[in-house]
Design an enzyme around this catalytic site. Structure first.
Site, short mmCIF file in Angstrom:
data_model
loop_
_atom_site.label_atom_id
_atom_site.label_comp_id
_atom_site.label_asym_id
_atom_site.label_seq_id
_atom_site.Cartn_x
_atom_site.Cartn_y
_atom_site.Cartn_z
CG HIS A 1 36.79 41.08 44.35
ND1 HIS A 1 37.85 41.84 44.79
CD2 HIS A 1 36.68 41.33 43.02
CE1 HIS A 1 38.37 42.52 43.77
NE2 HIS A 1 37.66 42.24 42.69
CG ASP B 1 39.50 45.52 41.00
OD1 ASP B 1 38.61 44.67 41.19
OD2 ASP B 1 40.65 45.23 40.62
CD GLU C 1 38.81 38.94 41.28
OE1 GLU C 1 38.80 38.74 40.05
OE2 GLU C 1 39.47 39.84 41.81
CD GLU C 2 41.94 42.18 42.62
OE1 GLU C 2 42.50 41.64 41.65
OE2 GLU C 2 41.24 43.19 42.50
CG ASP D 1 35.50 42.24 39.90
OD1 ASP D 1 35.97 43.31 40.34
OD2 ASP D 1 36.18 41.21 39.72
CG HIS E 1 44.96 45.23 39.50
ND1 HIS E 1 45.31 44.11 38.76
CD2 HIS E 1 43.73 44.95 40.02
CE1 HIS E 1 44.34 43.21 38.84
NE2 HIS E 1 43.36 43.71 39.60
#
Length: 454
Positions: free
Chosen positions: A277, A289, A323-324, A351, A421
């Site tokens: 992503h 990520d 995606e997030e 991912d 994140h």
């Protein structure tokens, strides 16, 4: 008897010849990436020149342009965009928070959770209720929760060897904590960062509000600050917590999935996807990520071209958007595949970070998994031992409804949640050799899927 023996010998010799040919090609893949790998420098540009790429942002649009141009430069057979409407949440000015003990104010690091509402302009300050589970919160009831800030402080289980399993045991606090707290009259929610690391870096991520529940502001607090708040609450249960955040949700924005493909020479109607992503959280560069997964996917196609391999089936690298905080890109890709009557036989997603490869998790039928098990001897020399049942990946998940076999690339999990994140998910924390080995692993499984089908 002689005919049977001859047939058995012929089959055995053919199988040996195929296995030897496969070994040679897989070795070429690894040799190419370990001597001429491009993904690391592509990732450097994505991180340093494009930067954070949250859906709807300028960074996300720059990433679309960059990856499209990058695949065009590789002279793939076709490169195109798929239109996707995506959520557009913005963080706004930097958050503030402190623990208040009488006249003393202890500043602590927080980060608004994606999708949260803002606090009032002056912030919110209230007494704190600490809980470790939703059940514990519900048992307290409205009388004890109303007007308070709920502090969800259940850590990831450090005894879980697979950190994704530990993550699964704690992430519901982030996703649904504001709904649970708001339903009981809380004025805010603070969630312990979902990471195994003890540090001062808050980890963001998406949250959601249930329909009809008051929308209360919610933020992640760093693990060190969570421990401090818990200790101070034991000493003084009447302390207050203050936080201020300025986030908001804007109207949906226009964006794109980015797709590049090598056309199949024998069965072009059968499609194999490899992807990651393109969007990332706004706090960092989105290196693990999921910048790593994106550049690895593009590199898979480059590797096959570089070693002179002509695929039988069409192989696509897909940069999924959103995606997030929405999965709109993955859903749109699957919807378009269905509308266009495309036949996707397999999809591979990266991912889980750009760490040392371990294997693949597979979602498919028993006979399909059995066929893949027959490839283990070809993959074992490259330390790909964990090949069996597991998750495929969020973006490719919608393809499962059409019978697509899903493969989730599995690297070592131990360091992933140090960066997940968080503001430290930057290019410097990716190792080139680990990234390249992961790319080769993905290319090897794509080669076998292309040659033998599923």
């Amino acid at each position: 008897m002689k005919k049977s023996l001859f047939l058995l010998l012929f089959i055995s010799t053919t199988a040996f010849s195929q296995t030897r040919e496969d070994s040679i090609i897989i070795r070429k893949i690894y040799d190419e990436v370990l001597t001429n790998g491009q993904a690391y420098e592509w990732l450097r540009y994505l991180c340093k020149q494009v930067g954070p790429r949250l859906s709807g942002s300028v960074g996300a649009q720059k990433a679309v342009i960059y990856t499209k141009e990058l695949m065009e430069k590789q002279a793939f057979d076709r490169v195109f965009l798929q239109d996707v409407k995506v959520p557009h949440w913005v963080r706004g000015a930097k958050e503030e928070a402190y623990i208040k003990l009488g006249k003393q104010k202890i500043k602590v690091p927080i980060a608004a959770l994606g999708g949260s509402v803002a606090t009032a302009p002056k912030g919110v300050e209230a007494e704190v209720i600490e809980v470790k589970s939703f059940q514990q919160l519900r048992e307290l009831g409205k009388d004890k929760v109303k007007g308070k800030i709920v502090f969800f402080n259940r850590p990831m289980d450090p005894t879980k060897l697979n950190t994704f399993e530990a993550y699964g045991g704690a992430v519901e606090q982030r996703a649904n904590g504001a709904t649970e707290a708001g339903n009981l009259g809380a004025v805010g929610a603070i969630v312990r960062s979902v990471t195994t690391l003890q540090d001062d870096v808050p980890h963001s991520g998406s949250m959601r509000y249930a329909t009809g529940v008051p929308l209360i502001p919610t933020a992640a607090i760093s693990t060190n600050a969570a421990n401090l708040l818990s200790e101070k609450l034991k000493e003084n249960p009447s302390l207050t917590f203050f936080f201020r955040q300025h986030c908001e949700t804007l109207p949906d924005a226009d964006s794109h999935n980015v797709v590049g493909e090598l056309k199949g020479s024998e069965k072009p109607e059968e499609i194999i996807v490899v992807g990651g992503h393109l969007d990332s959280w706004d706090l960092a560069e989105g290196a693990h990520d999921d910048g790593a997964g994106c550049v690895q996917s593009i590199e898979v196609l480059r590797l096959l071209k570089a070693i002179g391999y002509t695929p039988k089936r069409t192989i696509r690298a897909v940069m999924f958007m959103n995606e997030e905080n929405g999965l709109r890109g993955g859903v749109k890709y699957a919807d378009l595949a269905k509308q266009n009557n495309e036949k996707h036989i397999a999809a591979v997603e990266s991912d889980n970070g750009g760490f040392t490869p371990k294997g693949f998790g597979i979602v498919g039928k028993a006979e399909q998994k059995a066929k893949i098990a027959g490839w283990k001897s070809l993959l074992a020399p490259y330390s790909l031992h964990e090949i069996g049942p597991g998750g495929g990946g969020a973006d490719i998940g919608p393809l499962a409804q059409s019978g697509t076999v899903l493969f989730g690339y599995k690297p070592d999990t131990q360091r992933y949640f140090d960066y997940h994140h968080a503001a430290n998910d930057n290019f410097e924390n990716v190792n080139k050799r680990e990234l390249d080995l992961g790319t080769a692993s993905m290319a090897a499984i794509i080669y076998l899927l292309d040659k033998y089908g599923i």
